[in-house]
Scaffold this active site. Structure first.
Site, PDB file in Angstrom:
ATOM      1  N   HIS A  21      24.412   5.111  -5.181  1.00  0.00           N
ATOM      2  CA  HIS A  21      24.266   5.157  -6.639  1.00  0.00           C
ATOM      3  C   HIS A  21      25.562   5.546  -7.349  1.00  0.00           C
ATOM      4  O   HIS A  21      26.039   4.843  -8.242  1.00  0.00           O
ATOM      5  CB  HIS A  21      23.185   6.162  -7.033  1.00  0.00           C
ATOM      6  CG  HIS A  21      21.844   5.904  -6.433  1.00  0.00           C
ATOM      7  ND1 HIS A  21      21.396   4.650  -6.111  1.00  0.00           N
ATOM      8  CD2 HIS A  21      20.825   6.750  -6.115  1.00  0.00           C
ATOM      9  CE1 HIS A  21      20.169   4.731  -5.614  1.00  0.00           C
ATOM     10  NE2 HIS A  21      19.814   5.991  -5.605  1.00  0.00           N
ATOM     11  N   LYS A  58      19.979   0.744 -14.483  1.00  0.00           N
ATOM     12  CA  LYS A  58      19.834   1.728 -15.561  1.00  0.00           C
ATOM     13  C   LYS A  58      20.612   1.273 -16.790  1.00  0.00           C
ATOM     14  O   LYS A  58      21.717   0.748 -16.697  1.00  0.00           O
ATOM     15  CB  LYS A  58      20.288   3.110 -15.096  1.00  0.00           C
ATOM     16  CG  LYS A  58      19.318   3.747 -14.107  1.00  0.00           C
ATOM     17  CD  LYS A  58      19.729   5.164 -13.743  1.00  0.00           C
ATOM     18  CE  LYS A  58      18.702   5.804 -12.809  1.00  0.00           C
ATOM     19  NZ  LYS A  58      17.424   6.085 -13.470  1.00  0.00           N
ATOM     20  N   ARG A  91      31.815  12.206 -17.224  1.00  0.00           N
ATOM     21  CA  ARG A  91      32.725  12.857 -18.174  1.00  0.00           C
ATOM     22  C   ARG A  91      34.140  12.351 -17.922  1.00  0.00           C
ATOM     23  O   ARG A  91      34.647  12.475 -16.812  1.00  0.00           O
ATOM     24  CB  ARG A  91      32.668  14.379 -18.045  1.00  0.00           C
ATOM     25  CG  ARG A  91      31.384  14.980 -18.579  1.00  0.00           C
ATOM     26  CD  ARG A  91      31.331  16.500 -18.429  1.00  0.00           C
ATOM     27  NE  ARG A  91      30.103  16.999 -19.017  1.00  0.00           N
ATOM     28  CZ  ARG A  91      29.996  17.503 -20.241  1.00  0.00           C
ATOM     29  NH1 ARG A  91      31.078  17.612 -20.995  1.00  0.00           N
ATOM     30  NH2 ARG A  91      28.839  17.918 -20.721  1.00  0.00           N
ATOM     31  N   SER A 125       0.815  -1.221   0.000  1.00  0.00           N
ATOM     32  CA  SER A 125       0.000   0.000   0.000  1.00  0.00           C
ATOM     33  C   SER A 125       0.847   1.271   0.000  1.00  0.00           C
ATOM     34  O   SER A 125       0.308   2.374  -0.031  1.00  0.00           O
ATOM     35  CB  SER A 125      -0.931   0.009   1.220  1.00  0.00           C
ATOM     36  OG  SER A 125      -0.169  -0.049   2.423  1.00  0.00           O
TER      37      SER A 125
END
Length: 503
Positions: free
Chosen positions: A250, A192, A354, A16
């Site tokens: 993460h 991902k 990067r 729930s």
């Protein structure tokens, strides 16, 4: 080793709650919609304390599932077909009664699913970590199965503790109940698409693999930016902060995949062994080599500061932005700055990597930009490599351009699974590669806990205030320059759409 996708009962504990409605059930539905699971081989059970029946749970879930099929003409039909496969059991988390009721429900399901014989059980704990131990104990005592054709698997959600001590305590509670093979600690970033692609990109392409070292790389950045603040959830966020929220888990997972050595095989244990090795090679985080910030009002005053959130304690020093440098003390990476940045209420929303390469030798060119590999995790998955090319025409001047792989442009009609979809399927087939192992978790908390103790101690430094909607604290550019990052085009990369009149 992975299993073939066989018959399962998937039980969502906390059915729930918001996580279940927004992430867990939609992910299971996504697998159903793509044909990865079927009504004949997989049944879904929701379990929670809330008093409701099957239809009431289905009604709660339906609006969230319809969002996934809004562009499909038969979308509602698919949703209804899935929901007919979902049942609900109501019960407490801390007594045997509800689990015994759940066991009876399993027996009824197994009559239709497997002629009464036990089937595999996947228990998804969409619950606070404080109840993991007690819930797992009840599962083990009441509904655990471990037979040749019927196994028990447990998925637990982050956070896996608040610091090293609490993480070890949680592991101490779970270890006697379930083996590492039965436990799946989910960090959704590992599901991902671009994160799962990192090992292929690195080890499946010789041009990257051979240049992936301190001899060729000048700087690595891992960046997480959200364009919104806590939006009324500051009271919850205040106990966590940006470092626990995304950096210790993460982004650290991304860092390990970027920097680990080549595993012997793609076997889950081989991959996780290499991740642990590189984590152990990271030097302690230098407390004097970090930036911390907290967002204030936007420059035009239209967006509130963090402290304007009524749920935030007065005078809170909660960190909503952090940048820190990691040094890996091994032969491949020694001396390469690896800067991790994360923040809320920034100028854009994105997660990217990067990798800036060292400049070419001087002499032939008086000044030429560095090559840079950019991996965009979200939004709009992409990989592009910034290269130097001759400007069209008679001159021999150079211009930066890119070799661009934007997934949406290159891959048409491909299903790119959402992170939770990919990870739940991995758990169903027994693939641990994209889940966090116990020793990996321990090393990651050992790395971050001293920093968190310093930032949350009596003499904690004051976070720099930065404007809502800005790029972060004003000292960020100087910090990046000091860590060998060379900006181009006035510190902001311009997509290379070049016309003669722009020269």
């Amino acid at each position: 080793m992975t299993d073939k996708l066989s018959k399962y009962i998937i039980t969502v504990f906390g059915a729930s709650g918001d996580l279940s409605k927004k992430k867990t059930f939609p992910a299971i539905f996504g697998l159903f919609k793509q044909g990865e699971i079927s009504k004949d081989e997989c049944k879904i059970v929701g379990y929670a304390r809330s008093k409701m029946n099957d239809e009431e749970l289905r009604d709660r879930l339906k609006p969230f599932l319809l969002k996934q099929v809004s562009k499909e003409s038969n979308g509602e039909k698919i949703v209804d077909e899935f929901l007919s496969n979902v049942t609900y059991v109501q019960g407490p988390y801390d007594t045997d009664e509800g689990y015994q009721k759940l066991g009876e429900a399993y027996k009824e399901i197994e009559k239709s699913l497997n002629k009464g014989s036990p089937v595999n059980k996947l228990h998804y704990l969409a619950l606070p970590p404080s109840v993991f131990g007690s819930v797992c104990e009840k599962i083990k005592n009441n509904i655990y199965v471990n037979e040749d054709d019927a196994k028990t698997k447990i998925i637990v959600e982050k956070p896996f503790g608040h610091d090293l001590e609490s993480s070890r305590q949680l592991q101490k509670e779970l270890a006697p109940l379930f083996t590492e093979d039965e436990l799946y600690r989910i960090d959704h970033y590992l599901g991902k698409e671009m994160v799962k692609n990192l090992l292929i990109l690195r080890f499946g392409n010789i041009l990257f693999n051979s240049a992936w070292n301190k001899e060729n790389i000048q700087n690595i950045q891992i960046t997480f930016k959200e364009p919104f603040g806590t939006e009324g959830r500051g009271g919850y966020f205040n106990d966590i902060g940006i470092i626990r929220d995304v950096m210790q888990n993460h982004l650290l997972q991304v860092l390990t995949l970027l920097t680990m050595e080549r595993p012997v095989t793609f076997d889950s244990e081989a991959v996780r062994d290499e991740k642990v090795k590189v984590l152990k090679a990271i030097a302690p985080i230098d407390h004097d080599d970090i930036i911390i910030g907290q967002y204030g009002k936007s420059x035009d005053g239209s967006k509130p500061s963090y402290l304007d959130d009524e749920t935030v304690p007065e005078g809170s020093k909660c960190i909503t932005f952090a940048a820190m440098n990691f040094q890996i003390r091994n032969e491949r990476w020694d001396g390469v700055p690896i800067v991790m940045k994360a923040g809320k209420a920034l100028d854009v929303g994105k997660v990217e990597i990067r990798i800036q390469f060292k400049p070419v030798a001087s002499g032939m060119f008086s000044q030429i930009p560095n090559n840079e590999l950019v991996i965009r995790i979200q939004p709009d998955e992409a990989v592009y490599l910034k290269c130097n090319m001759k400007t069209p025409g008679l001159s021999t001047t150079t211009k930066i351009t890119d070799l661009n792989l934007t997934y949406a442009d290159r891959y048409e009609d491909f299903w790119i699974p959402q992170a939770y979809e990919a990870l739940i399927r991995d758990a169903l087939i027994g693939d641990h590669s994209n889940f966090v192992r116990d020793d990996e978790l321990d090393v990651s908390w050992a790395l971050f806990t001293p920093l968190l103790d310093y930032l949350e101690g009596e003499n904690a430094p004051e976070p720099t205030i930065y404007a809502y909607g800005s790029r972060g604290p004003v000292e960020l550019n100087x910090y990046m320059h000091x860590h060998n990052y060379k900006y181009m085009h006035g510190d902001i990369y311009q997509w290379p759409v070049t016309r003669p009149d722009s020269e």
